[in-house]
Design an enzyme around this catalytic site. Sequence first.
Site, PDB file in Angstrom:
ATOM      1  CD  GLU A 115      20.911  31.409  -6.341  1.00  0.00           C
ATOM      2  OE1 GLU A 115      21.050  30.549  -7.232  1.00  0.00           O
ATOM      3  OE2 GLU A 115      21.733  31.584  -5.415  1.00  0.00           O
ATOM      4  CD  GLN A 168      18.654  23.568 -11.603  1.00  0.00           C
ATOM      5  OE1 GLN A 168      18.730  24.225 -10.568  1.00  0.00           O
ATOM      6  NE2 GLN A 168      19.693  23.383 -12.386  1.00  0.00           N
ATOM      7  CG  ASP A 174      23.538  33.894  -8.057  1.00  0.00           C
ATOM      8  OD1 ASP A 174      23.685  33.107  -9.007  1.00  0.00           O
ATOM      9  OD2 ASP A 174      24.174  33.807  -6.992  1.00  0.00           O
ATOM     10  NE  ARG A 202      22.478  20.910  -7.093  1.00  0.00           N
ATOM     11  CZ  ARG A 202      22.411  22.172  -7.522  1.00  0.00           C
ATOM     12  NH1 ARG A 202      22.429  23.163  -6.634  1.00  0.00           N
ATOM     13  NH2 ARG A 202      22.329  22.435  -8.804  1.00  0.00           N
ATOM     14  CB  SER A 241      22.689  30.258 -10.548  1.00  0.00           C
ATOM     15  OG  SER A 241      24.048  30.406 -10.899  1.00  0.00           O
ATOM     16  CG  ASP A 286      27.172  21.930 -12.166  1.00  0.00           C
ATOM     17  OD1 ASP A 286      28.336  22.300 -11.923  1.00  0.00           O
ATOM     18  OD2 ASP A 286      26.179  22.621 -11.922  1.00  0.00           O
TER      19      ASP A 286
END
Length: 374
Positions: free
Chosen positions: A274, A141, A261, A126, A277, A72
């Site tokens: 949040e 996630q 979102d 990340r 997404s 991604d």
Amino acid sequence: MACTLNRDDPLGGLPPKHCLNGGYKPVFTDRLQLEEALGFCKTTLENNLKENVNLVRVSAPLFVTRASGFNDNLNGVERPATFEPRDFPGTHLEVPFSLAKWKRWALHYYGVEAGKGIVTDFRGLRCDDDVDFTHSLYVDQFDWEKHITAEDRNIDYLKTTVKAIYKALYDTEQAVCKKYGIESVLPETVTFATSDDMIKEHPHATPKERENILCEKYKAVFFIGIGGLKPDGQLRHDGRAPDYDDWITERPDGGHGLNGDLLLWNPVLKQSFEISSMGIRVNPEVLLKQLDLCGVNERKEFVWHKMLLDGTLPQTIGGGIGQSRTCQFLLRACHIGEVQHGWYNPAEVEILKKDGIQLLGLGEFEADPHAKSS
């Protein structure tokens, strides 16, 4: 989620001031009880997702090859964690940012029929993400993807799926609150809003301010239309990669984008928060347009992109639901490091520890090997 981290502030990753100096008390002080609660939150949510959205859990890769194009690209500028196998120099493997592309291939690989989908327990890194009280270098996630038909690529199907996702989250909060004596805060239904309308209504507000306005009022909001540019050339609320979500298709309301979102009002942090997404994914026509808009037409030569363009990959809807982020919300933690083993600014770790806020595994030693570099 629009980020508000002030990189010029050496302590900009701390929770809001009202959470400090005794303004916040953790729900759990026993670490084993906390771990039990984390497991309960994740297991309950996963089971609810599988039932509500018709998903089957599958295994997932920890790394992919750079040449495959399966990673991604997020906003297109982030660096992936990369390594070469010892015996295969020149082979570049990357830890994915998410499985947005891999999941679509997996639906083809497993032969999943339309109306059914998959969910994975994704773990990733990340390296360029913000490190603050809601963001971490470590990503966990529930990455899910569902096979749909071409006729399902519309706003009504997106909303129906969002309602199923939200029901899974609502039922999970009810179960967690009942088991651990926490007051529930989520409304029974989610409210829908669009970035286009919010920009018109609040033209001078920042993206984060617009999120706060909505979430404080409705408590649970699905914010439709993320990615792409406004007429003035600025990002329309937030960035999105060109090759997974569809952010250009015009909707009946005149806005653009079949993605969004899922945002909640966080009662501890007193701000929007949040959780997920998601969106209807690009078809070949939309992929070509979005690649061109972003100036990355060279991606058409990647294996994954070729499979999408030649019709091998199915039409899909999908997204990611942050596990630690969800646990932070459900267990009313003021810092994501309270619910996951990560790495955070050592100076902030010490401030939080003195304030009775213990991040998992950090700040345990005078010279903490987990919090400092040699």
